[in-house]
Design an enzyme around this catalytic site. Structure first.
Site, short mmCIF file in Angstrom:
data_model
loop_
_atom_site.label_atom_id
_atom_site.label_comp_id
_atom_site.label_asym_id
_atom_site.label_seq_id
_atom_site.Cartn_x
_atom_site.Cartn_y
_atom_site.Cartn_z
N THR A 11 43.02 42.90 21.16
CA THR A 11 43.88 43.62 22.11
C THR A 11 44.41 42.70 23.21
O THR A 11 45.22 43.12 24.03
CB THR A 11 43.05 44.74 22.81
N SER A 40 37.86 49.33 23.98
CA SER A 40 39.04 49.49 23.11
C SER A 40 38.70 50.08 21.75
O SER A 40 39.62 50.36 20.96
CB SER A 40 39.70 48.13 22.87
N CYS A 128 44.57 24.88 26.19
CA CYS A 128 46.02 25.02 26.01
C CYS A 128 46.82 23.84 26.58
O CYS A 128 47.72 23.32 25.93
CB CYS A 128 46.48 26.34 26.63
N GLN A 155 51.13 25.50 34.84
CA GLN A 155 50.58 26.38 33.82
C GLN A 155 51.00 27.84 34.02
O GLN A 155 50.89 28.39 35.12
CB GLN A 155 49.05 26.28 33.83
N SER A 158 50.13 33.39 31.35
CA SER A 158 49.55 33.86 30.07
C SER A 158 48.21 33.20 29.81
O SER A 158 47.38 33.74 29.09
CB SER A 158 50.51 33.58 28.91
N GLY A 159 47.99 32.02 30.42
CA GLY A 159 46.71 31.33 30.26
C GLY A 159 45.55 32.12 30.85
O GLY A 159 44.40 31.86 30.54
N ARG A 235 48.77 26.42 38.70
CA ARG A 235 49.29 27.67 38.13
C ARG A 235 50.63 27.97 38.78
O ARG A 235 50.78 27.90 40.00
CB ARG A 235 48.31 28.80 38.44
N HIS A 242 53.47 26.39 29.10
CA HIS A 242 52.92 25.40 30.03
C HIS A 242 53.80 24.15 30.02
O HIS A 242 54.32 23.75 28.96
CB HIS A 242 51.53 24.95 29.59
P1 A2P Z 1 39.38 44.71 25.58
O1 A2P Z 1 40.85 44.95 25.53
O2 A2P Z 1 38.61 45.77 24.88
O3 A2P Z 1 38.87 44.41 26.97
P2 A2P Z 1 42.89 38.75 27.59
O4 A2P Z 1 42.53 37.29 27.54
O5 A2P Z 1 44.32 39.01 27.33
O6 A2P Z 1 42.37 39.40 28.85
O7 A2P Z 1 42.09 39.43 26.38
C1 A2P Z 1 40.70 39.36 26.26
C2 A2P Z 1 40.29 39.96 24.92
O8 A2P Z 1 38.87 39.87 24.83
C3 A2P Z 1 40.63 41.45 24.80
O9 A2P Z 1 40.95 41.76 23.48
C4 A2P Z 1 39.31 42.10 25.21
O10 A2P Z 1 39.13 43.38 24.68
C5 A2P Z 1 38.35 41.15 24.53
N1 A2P Z 1 37.00 41.35 25.07
C6 A2P Z 1 36.62 41.41 26.37
N2 A2P Z 1 35.29 41.67 26.46
C7 A2P Z 1 34.84 41.76 25.19
C8 A2P Z 1 33.58 42.06 24.60
N3 A2P Z 1 32.51 42.27 25.36
N4 A2P Z 1 33.49 42.10 23.25
C9 A2P Z 1 34.58 41.88 22.48
N5 A2P Z 1 35.80 41.62 22.96
C10 A2P Z 1 35.93 41.57 24.31
#
Ligand code: A2P
Length: 341
Positions: A11, A40, A128, A155, A158-159, A235, A242
């Site tokens: 996600t 999620s 990255c 940077q 998105s990072g 940043r 980047h």
């Molecule tokens: P979730 O959307 O359920 O929080 P980003 O770097 O864009 O913030 O995305 C971080 C990703 O890591 C997301 O898909 C997030 O899911 C996932 N994530 C965060 N915590 C966990 C966890 N405890 N177990 C699995 N995936 C996780």
């Protein structure tokens, strides 16, 4: 041959790109499973026009999978990466959890593909900014012998994942609405119309962990244990590509013409270096682009045998999701799936 693929962090900002790159580049998968946190679980995401239910990432979910690409966090990778590998699933990890482990190859497919053959179930994807900088530096190293690097980074948000992207978007909207005070969650200061000389956490040395990655990971990827890199990571309010300003010192005499030739010939890099025609790589042109751009190549005034250059690459692609998918493609092309646990 086709593979059962899992994406951990599906996600997230990188996870979303992983899904579309696997589909668009035609990676041969027979099954794809999407994992994220319990928050999620049950949500649906589209993959090639079909809906998939997101599952909570747990040790058992890796049973029967051939490969899992992790892009959640270092702590999730540390917790679940070995569990996946234990179950015979090759892990391609975007986090910093295993990058410096001796047993874990750290791979940029254009630079050190052979090192992937030695994996023991986990392969790491580089930081990255390091990936973007090394795409420019690697061909120059082969030609002139890299010795020392000074770099400053610009940077994109998105990072910092979806949180960074949302924060910049929200602050842009607030600014347009006339606000002068901004809500901050991901960053310690406003990011809109600002630059933050602060990426990741500060070490006792005064450098940040992010700044040390270019030296540590650069040494491992280029096979140069004595390489010295002094980096300042910044940043900037850019959404997803980047940029890195690089001053590099080499063992052998350099020339701009030869530097341009070897960069233009290197796979995954585009020479964009016609300053008099205002042509140089910029994040706006290199977002959503497979190639990194290199330009502003000139003889450095402060080094003997030195070059200054400017490299740009999509943080979400070459800096993360694309490089990870290219590692999966490399494993597929060379049949590097078997590993010694
Ligand atoms: P979730 O959307 O359920 O929080 P980003 O770097 O864009 O913030 O995305 C971080 C990703 O890591 C997301 O898909 C997030 O899911 C996932 N994530 C965060 N915590 C966990 C966890 N405890 N177990 C699995 N995936 C996780």
């Amino acid at each position: 041959m086709s593979y059962k693929v899992g994406i951990v962090g599906a996600t997230g900002a990188v996870g979303q790109e992983l899904i579309s790159l696997l589909v668009d580049r035609g990676f041969p998968f027979s099954e794809i499973r999407l994992f994220a946190s319990s928050r999620s679980a049950g949500k649906t995401l589209e993959v090639a026009g079909n809906s998939y239910v997101v599952e909570e990432a747990k040790a058992e979910v890796f049973e029967g999978l051939d490969v899992a690409i992790f892009s959640a966090s270092s702590s999730i990778s540390r917790e679940l990466g070995p569990e996946a590998a234990k179950r015979g699933c090759v892990v391609i990890d975007n986090s910093s959890a295993f990058r410096m482990d001796e047993d874990v190859p750290l791979i940029i497919p254009e630079i050190n593909p052979d090192a992937a053959a030695t994996h023991k179930g986990i392969i790491a994807n580089p930081n990255c900014t390091t990936a973007v900088a090394l795409m420019g530096l690697s061909p120059l190293h082969t030609e002139f012998g890299l010795k020392r690097v000074f770099a400053s980074t610009y940077q994109a948000v998105s990072g910092s994942g979806m949180g960074g992207i949302r924060e910049l978007q929200a602050q842009v909207e607030d600014y347009v609405a006339g606000k002068t005070e901004f809500e901050t969650e991901t960053y310690p200061h406003q990011i809109v119309f600002n630059v933050l000389p602060h990426v990741d956490s500060f070490l006792d040395s005064g450098y940040t962990t992010e700044e040390m990655k270019m030296q540590n990971e650069g040494r491992k990827i280029l096979g140069l244990p004595d390489l010295r890199v002094s980096c300042t990571c910044v940043r900037v309010p850019v959404f997803r590509a980047h940029s890195v300003s690089i001053q590099a010192e080499f063992e052998r005499p350099v020339s701009v013409d030869r530097a341009r030739e070897v960069i233009a010939a290197f796979p995954g890099v585009e020479l964009c270096d016609e300053p008099l025609a205002n042509k140089y790589p910029m994040p706006a042109d290199y977002s959503g682009k497979v190639e990194c751009g290199v330009g502003r190549i000139r003889i450095d005034t402060a080094f003997d045998n030195g070059l200054s250059l400017w490299a740009v690459g999509d943080q979400l692609w070459k800096g993360a999701a694309l490089n990870a998918v290219q590692i999966a493609e490399l494993l597929h092309e060379r049949n590097y799936w078997a590993f010694n646990r």
